[in-house]
Scaffold this motif. Sequence first.
Motif, PDB file in Angstrom:
ATOM      1  N   HIS A 250     -88.079 -51.263-121.825  1.00 13.64           N
ATOM      2  CA  HIS A 250     -88.677 -50.321-122.471  1.00 13.64           C
ATOM      3  C   HIS A 250     -90.145 -49.921-122.159  1.00 13.64           C
ATOM      4  CE1 HIS A 250     -89.868 -53.685-124.559  1.00 13.64           C
ATOM      5  NE2 HIS A 250     -90.824 -52.997-125.293  1.00 13.64           N
ATOM      6  N   ALA A 251     -90.486 -51.131-121.307  1.00  9.86           N
ATOM      7  CA  ALA A 251     -92.043 -51.179-121.064  1.00  9.86           C
ATOM      8  C   ALA A 251     -92.242 -50.639-119.436  1.00  9.86           C
ATOM      9  CB  ALA A 251     -92.931 -52.481-121.352  1.00  9.86           C
ATOM     10  N   GLY A 252     -91.014 -50.238-118.959  1.00 12.99           N
ATOM     11  CA  GLY A 252     -90.992 -49.861-117.580  1.00 12.99           C
ATOM     12  C   GLY A 252     -91.150 -50.886-116.438  1.00 12.99           C
ATOM     13  N   ASN A 253     -91.026 -52.497-116.994  1.00 10.88           N
ATOM     14  CA  ASN A 253     -90.646 -53.371-116.235  1.00 10.88           C
ATOM     15  C   ASN A 253     -89.448 -53.517-115.338  1.00 10.88           C
ATOM     16  OD1 ASN A 253     -93.344 -54.609-116.958  1.00 10.88           O
ATOM     17  ND2 ASN A 253     -92.419 -55.152-118.955  1.00 10.88           N
ATOM     18  N   LEU A 254     -89.546 -53.791-114.136  1.00  8.65           N
ATOM     19  CA  LEU A 254     -88.212 -53.703-113.265  1.00  8.65           C
ATOM     20  C   LEU A 254     -87.535 -55.063-113.686  1.00  8.65           C
ATOM     21  CD1 LEU A 254     -86.823 -52.286-110.956  1.00  8.65           C
ATOM     22  CD2 LEU A 254     -87.942 -54.016-109.550  1.00  8.65           C
ATOM     23  N   VAL A 255     -85.951 -54.932-113.935  1.00  6.96           N
ATOM     24  CA  VAL A 255     -85.103 -55.925-114.204  1.00  6.96           C
ATOM     25  C   VAL A 255     -84.306 -55.964-113.178  1.00  6.96           C
ATOM     26  CG1 VAL A 255     -83.248 -56.799-115.738  1.00  6.96           C
ATOM     27  CG2 VAL A 255     -85.415 -55.602-116.641  1.00  6.96           C
ATOM     28  N   ASP A 256     -84.447 -57.013-112.049  1.00  9.69           N
ATOM     29  CA  ASP A 256     -83.671 -56.840-110.850  1.00  9.69           C
ATOM     30  C   ASP A 256     -82.133 -57.421-111.093  1.00  9.69           C
ATOM     31  OD1 ASP A 256     -83.853 -59.688-110.867  1.00  9.69           O
ATOM     32  OD2 ASP A 256     -85.235 -59.552-109.283  1.00  9.69           O
ATOM     33  N   GLY A 257     -81.482 -57.603-109.895  1.00  4.95           N
ATOM     34  CA  GLY A 257     -80.034 -58.227-109.838  1.00  4.95           C
ATOM     35  C   GLY A 257     -79.981 -59.617-110.323  1.00  4.95           C
ATOM     36  N   ASP A 258     -80.767 -60.444-110.185  1.00  2.00           N
ATOM     37  CA  ASP A 258     -80.786 -61.808-110.585  1.00  2.00           C
ATOM     38  C   ASP A 258     -80.808 -61.721-112.194  1.00  2.00           C
ATOM     39  OD1 ASP A 258     -80.678 -62.678-108.021  1.00  2.00           O
ATOM     40  OD2 ASP A 258     -82.744 -63.406-107.970  1.00  2.00           O
ATOM     41  N   ASN A 286     -83.361 -65.693-106.488  1.00  6.91           N
ATOM     42  CA  ASN A 286     -84.634 -66.298-106.731  1.00  6.91           C
ATOM     43  C   ASN A 286     -84.427 -67.768-107.458  1.00  6.91           C
ATOM     44  OD1 ASN A 286     -87.147 -67.157-108.411  1.00  6.91           O
ATOM     45  ND2 ASN A 286     -87.844 -65.567-107.308  1.00  6.91           N
ATOM     46  N   LEU A 287     -85.479 -68.853-106.902  1.00  4.85           N
ATOM     47  CA  LEU A 287     -84.952 -70.167-107.401  1.00  4.85           C
ATOM     48  C   LEU A 287     -84.951 -70.159-108.879  1.00  4.85           C
ATOM     49  CD1 LEU A 287     -87.140 -72.288-104.923  1.00  4.85           C
ATOM     50  CD2 LEU A 287     -84.559 -72.169-105.237  1.00  4.85           C
ATOM     51  N   HIS A 290     -81.558 -69.711-110.406  1.00  4.46           N
ATOM     52  CA  HIS A 290     -80.931 -71.160-110.302  1.00  4.46           C
ATOM     53  C   HIS A 290     -81.620 -71.941-111.433  1.00  4.46           C
ATOM     54  CE1 HIS A 290     -78.887 -70.661-106.610  1.00  4.46           C
ATOM     55  NE2 HIS A 290     -79.948 -69.734-106.321  1.00  4.46           N
ATOM     56  N   LEU A 291     -82.414 -72.078-111.626  1.00  3.09           N
ATOM     57  CA  LEU A 291     -83.224 -72.975-112.703  1.00  3.09           C
ATOM     58  C   LEU A 291     -82.815 -72.561-114.263  1.00  3.09           C
ATOM     59  CD1 LEU A 291     -86.823 -73.447-111.190  1.00  3.09           C
ATOM     60  CD2 LEU A 291     -84.973 -75.082-111.180  1.00  3.09           C
ATOM     61  N   ALA A 292     -82.815 -71.166-114.483  1.00  2.00           N
ATOM     62  CA  ALA A 292     -82.353 -70.742-115.827  1.00  2.00           C
ATOM     63  C   ALA A 292     -80.977 -71.048-115.824  1.00  2.00           C
ATOM     64  CB  ALA A 292     -82.537 -69.084-115.707  1.00  2.00           C
ATOM     65  N   MET A 293     -80.070 -70.753-115.044  1.00  2.00           N
ATOM     66  CA  MET A 293     -78.812 -71.206-115.174  1.00  2.00           C
ATOM     67  C   MET A 293     -78.424 -72.655-115.410  1.00  2.00           C
ATOM     68  SD  MET A 293     -76.702 -68.227-115.109  1.00  2.00           S
ATOM     69  CE  MET A 293     -78.347 -67.794-116.239  1.00  2.00           C
ATOM     70  N   PHE A 364     -85.593 -65.153-120.091  1.00  2.00           N
ATOM     71  CA  PHE A 364     -85.317 -66.590-119.799  1.00  2.00           C
ATOM     72  C   PHE A 364     -85.297 -66.712-118.352  1.00  2.00           C
ATOM     73  CE2 PHE A 364     -81.210 -64.711-119.798  1.00  2.00           C
ATOM     74  CZ  PHE A 364     -80.413 -65.553-118.957  1.00  2.00           C
ATOM     75  N   VAL A 365     -84.893 -65.670-117.485  1.00  2.00           N
ATOM     76  CA  VAL A 365     -84.923 -65.686-116.083  1.00  2.00           C
ATOM     77  C   VAL A 365     -86.444 -65.657-115.453  1.00  2.00           C
ATOM     78  CG1 VAL A 365     -84.182 -65.078-113.971  1.00  2.00           C
ATOM     79  CG2 VAL A 365     -82.805 -64.948-116.059  1.00  2.00           C
ATOM     80  N   GLN A 366     -87.200 -66.681-115.430  1.00  2.00           N
ATOM     81  CA  GLN A 366     -88.555 -66.606-114.914  1.00  2.00           C
ATOM     82  C   GLN A 366     -88.639 -66.700-113.428  1.00  2.00           C
ATOM     83  OE1 GLN A 366     -91.407 -66.242-116.918  1.00  2.00           O
ATOM     84  NE2 GLN A 366     -89.843 -65.990-118.532  1.00  2.00           N
ATOM     85  N   ARG A 367     -88.773 -65.630-112.795  1.00  2.00           N
ATOM     86  CA  ARG A 367     -88.662 -65.552-111.324  1.00  2.00           C
ATOM     87  C   ARG A 367     -89.942 -65.983-110.608  1.00  2.00           C
ATOM     88  NH1 ARG A 367     -89.634 -61.210-108.932  1.00  2.00           N
ATOM     89  NH2 ARG A 367     -87.791 -61.621-107.308  1.00  2.00           N
ATOM     90  N   LEU A 368     -89.657 -67.130-109.719  1.00  2.00           N
ATOM     91  CA  LEU A 368     -91.044 -67.736-109.013  1.00  2.00           C
ATOM     92  C   LEU A 368     -91.245 -66.457-108.158  1.00  2.00           C
ATOM     93  CD1 LEU A 368     -89.446 -71.125-107.584  1.00  2.00           C
ATOM     94  CD2 LEU A 368     -91.122 -70.495-109.457  1.00  2.00           C
TER      95      LEU A 368
END
Length: 443
Positions: A250-258, A286-287, A290-293, A364-368
């Motif tokens: 909603h804020a315009g932030n991209l949500v990628d495939g990961d 992105n690593l 993997h860490l989030a999973m 919860f998916v914190q991209r490096l």
Amino acid sequence: MARLFGTDGVRGLANAEITAPFALRLGEAAARVLTGKNISHRPRAIIGRDTRQSSGMLSHALAAGLASAGVDVEHVREIPTPGVAYLTAEEDYDLGVVISASHNPFQDNGIKFINGDGFKLDDAIEDEIEALLGKDWDRPTGAGVGAISESAAVSDRLYMDHLIDCGRDLHGLRIALDCANGAASDVAPRVFQKLGADVVVINAAPDGKNINDSCGSTHPGQLQALTVATGADFGFAFDGDADRCLAVDHAGNLVDGDQIMGMLAVAMKREGQLKRNTLVLTVMSNLGLHLAMRDRGIKTVSTKVGDRYVLEEMLAHGYNLGGEQSGHVINLDRATTGDGTLTAVSVASEVAKQGRKLAEMVEFVQRLPQTLINVPNVDKTKTEYVEREVAQAEAELGETGRVLLRASGTEPLIRVMVEAQTQEEADRIARSLADTVREKLSL
């Protein structure tokens, strides 16, 4: 000599590399391989295409090649790649063909084949087709020649009904869509409208030349601005043939495939639907995913880049969810290939089910920090010439990041990807490696 087929069919500059005579010969060769499989009936093929100006020319040439070898052909005109895959399997065609260059610019085009089960052809069968290309053969005559027909309306409705069946009631949600002036331009807005969403649409007016033109999943800026400006809950951007999608919150932030895959994997695990408790990724993911999973008790398996390799791993080991950071997401419970519209419907339906913001569901998916640089006009067959520099970069990063250098399977370039603890470090190392690639591998 380089292999004709890349990771996603045959691609090149339309009417220069991918010509009508080439398409005809490729259709002939594919039909000869198909008819040599001892099938007991007259073979049938279905051909769909994206919205490129050259797609009509190539689809008719391909159809002529198939028909000349005794295959009955049905055209479905503009339709997403996954729509052809779905119809091939559901309607018992022996072969599906898509005329598209996916996310490439409109000047390019391509041809990809789908088997009777709705999956992309194995490498071995593609090699059989390539081996027969242009070889002399005895053509059938009379009743042995195949027929060509059109069946757009029925096929379009069947695929759309399938997508609607995979969703849930979306009343109360405003959803922005960027259709990339491609194959999703008609079907995606109609599906979301049928599911009850308030839909805001851009780039759904293809003219043959504007496909992927500063829009869609490779250029999400328009969608990000639209989502904020219209107060949409979230949005989706598709690529030219609609086999992938990215999202925007909603804020315009991209949500990628990961992030999309992480969200769907958690939801499927919660419902007891994630087979073998595993998510299949490529080395480009992105690593952080993997860490989030790992933190949520979900295993990850990595393959080389290309959704066909993700699919091979899924089929070989009984997994049902996988995909790529670029937005190819495969759910084998609902499709045989990546389907951008299906992915969008799945994400929207999960948001509606939980009653939470998309941003909250993927945080919860914190991209490096990651930097990807495409280096064109280089010899992508000689990456070993820069192995020393890659090793030095990996040593500098240690366990806090990684380097991936790979030749594109669909474009004449090398991709340099670096992940690090900070964006500054990722940018610096990626730029240095890209400069080395240009210096040592330039054509």
